[in-house]
Scaffold this motif. Sequence first.
Motif, mmCIF file in Angstrom:
data_model
loop_
_atom_site.group_PDB
_atom_site.id
_atom_site.type_symbol
_atom_site.label_atom_id
_atom_site.label_comp_id
_atom_site.label_asym_id
_atom_site.label_seq_id
_atom_site.Cartn_x
_atom_site.Cartn_y
_atom_site.Cartn_z
ATOM 1 N N GLU A 1 2.770 39.742 29.659
ATOM 2 C CA GLU A 1 2.012 40.538 30.617
ATOM 3 C C GLU A 1 2.028 42.028 30.259
ATOM 4 O O GLU A 1 1.088 42.755 30.578
ATOM 5 C CB GLU A 1 2.520 40.283 32.027
ATOM 6 N N ALA B 1 1.829 30.554 38.968
ATOM 7 C CA ALA B 1 1.435 31.918 39.329
ATOM 8 C C ALA B 1 1.009 32.716 38.100
ATOM 9 O O ALA B 1 0.096 33.550 38.185
ATOM 10 C CB ALA B 1 2.589 32.614 40.038
ATOM 11 N N LEU B 2 1.655 32.471 36.960
ATOM 12 C CA LEU B 2 1.323 33.215 35.740
ATOM 13 C C LEU B 2 -0.124 32.967 35.331
ATOM 14 O O LEU B 2 -0.867 33.906 35.013
ATOM 15 C CB LEU B 2 2.272 32.819 34.610
ATOM 16 N N LYS C 1 -2.570 32.129 37.167
ATOM 17 C CA LYS C 1 -3.444 32.817 38.119
ATOM 18 C C LYS C 1 -3.466 34.320 37.860
ATOM 19 O O LYS C 1 -4.529 34.962 37.905
ATOM 20 C CB LYS C 1 -2.999 32.527 39.559
ATOM 21 N N ARG C 2 -2.283 34.907 37.599
ATOM 22 C CA ARG C 2 -2.238 36.361 37.347
ATOM 23 C C ARG C 2 -3.030 36.728 36.102
ATOM 24 O O ARG C 2 -3.607 37.818 36.018
ATOM 25 C CB ARG C 2 -0.786 36.830 37.187
ATOM 26 N N LEU C 3 -3.058 35.840 35.131
ATOM 27 C CA LEU C 3 -3.792 36.116 33.900
ATOM 28 C C LEU C 3 -5.278 35.830 34.038
ATOM 29 O O LEU C 3 -6.029 35.982 33.069
ATOM 30 C CB LEU C 3 -3.213 35.278 32.751
ATOM 31 N N ALA C 4 -5.692 35.403 35.233
ATOM 32 C CA ALA C 4 -7.105 35.125 35.534
ATOM 33 C C ALA C 4 -7.682 34.060 34.613
ATOM 34 O O ALA C 4 -8.851 34.113 34.229
ATOM 35 C CB ALA C 4 -7.939 36.413 35.449
ATOM 36 N N ALA D 1 -1.129 44.703 30.171
ATOM 37 C CA ALA D 1 -1.126 45.939 30.958
ATOM 38 C C ALA D 1 -1.106 47.175 30.070
ATOM 39 O O ALA D 1 -1.619 48.231 30.449
ATOM 40 C CB ALA D 1 0.078 45.952 31.894
ATOM 41 N N TYR E 1 6.553 29.630 38.786
ATOM 42 C CA TYR E 1 6.250 30.792 37.937
ATOM 43 C C TYR E 1 5.072 30.501 37.013
ATOM 44 O O TYR E 1 4.173 31.339 36.863
ATOM 45 C CB TYR E 1 7.479 31.162 37.108
ATOM 46 N N ALA F 1 -4.490 36.605 26.671
ATOM 47 C CA ALA F 1 -3.893 35.786 27.727
ATOM 48 C C ALA F 1 -3.856 34.315 27.339
ATOM 49 O O ALA F 1 -2.821 33.651 27.454
ATOM 50 C CB ALA F 1 -4.670 35.983 29.025
#
Length: 390
Positions: free
Chosen positions: A221, A322-323, A325-328, A225, A319, A182
């Motif tokens: 991403e 948010a990206l 955050k989604r990748l922690a 996944a 974007y 990430a």
Amino acid sequence: MNINSTVISGYQALSDLRYLLHGKETALLVTDRNIAAIPAVQALITQLQQQIARLHVIEAVPPEPTHHDVAAIVAALPVREIDLVIGVGGGSVLDVAKLLSLLCVTGAPTLDALLAGEKPVTRTPSLLIPTTAGTGSEATPNAILAIPEKQTKVGIITPVMLPDYVALIPELTTSMPPHIAASTGIDALCHLIECFTATVANPVSDNYALIGLKKLFTSLETTLAEPDNLAARLDMLWASYYGGAAIAHAGTHLVHALSYPLGGRYHLPHGIANAILLAPCMRVVRPAAVSKFAQAYDLLPDADRTLDDEAKSHALVAYLTALVKRLALPDSLEALGIGPDHLPYLVEAALDVQRLIKNVPMSVSASDVHAIYQTLFPALPAQPQRRTYA
């Protein structure tokens, strides 16, 4: 700047190395202990030992190497007359391998001389094999070293360091922990979007950046996944490579300038420092790069192309926020143990990186830099700042 490297890529492309190694009697393989322990890298080392009579393996490269680390590696080299330097690893390893390709030449400038600005004229042939998809070091003329005495990092920059050969092998990246995949992916994203919007951007760097961004947006991403998706991993390797090529023809700017002090003094991993700064810096740069932000937004798989450029530029910043955050990945410095009392140092140190500040597509003041860093301390109230654009 011409990039004349021969690039081989794809699943099991390591078998194609055989013809590159013909006639090489003595080689230096540069890596680190963690990378050397990966089974696929062990298999590579065995393959090289079968083809090269004298293969010397250096596993001493630390994360975020200092100039002292490189000097110690040079002092401990078993031989200096080398036919080929092979770097296998992440950006730090590849940067050190590039430096050793300069230093393993009779009469070459010393490391101190390189740091002082002396330009080399030749190097030992080199082969770079990245095991992370982020730095793009295999395509850049840069080697970054930490200077602990100054609590910062510096770049040794010369096109002489560009390698003869690059191998992009997706199976070598499957051992990356998700948080490394990430953060290194965000590093590649920073390279691409910064070079695309830099004052020194040009048609060549723009082409690399757009191709790289498209691959990254569709693959980053997915690799997290689906860790065994080698097609996505190869796309990420190419995105990283294109980011490096964009750096070679243009240059990064605000994110990297502000991240250097975080790595130099606080030893934050480079990808983490960039991830924290990506959205805050791009939010500031956006008004000066609306059209290019819109072009980048259109590369997103779910882009709404009915929006006008202004709306697309805002949507890209959303974007990016948010990206991360989604990748922690972290989005505040306080969470990493750095308090707001460090703000004066951070501002001063970032503004000292004029090599990158001059690439920002707007004028940048101390107040601007302070305001960006301030957003990384959520407990502090935001203070609006006046900005001017080039």
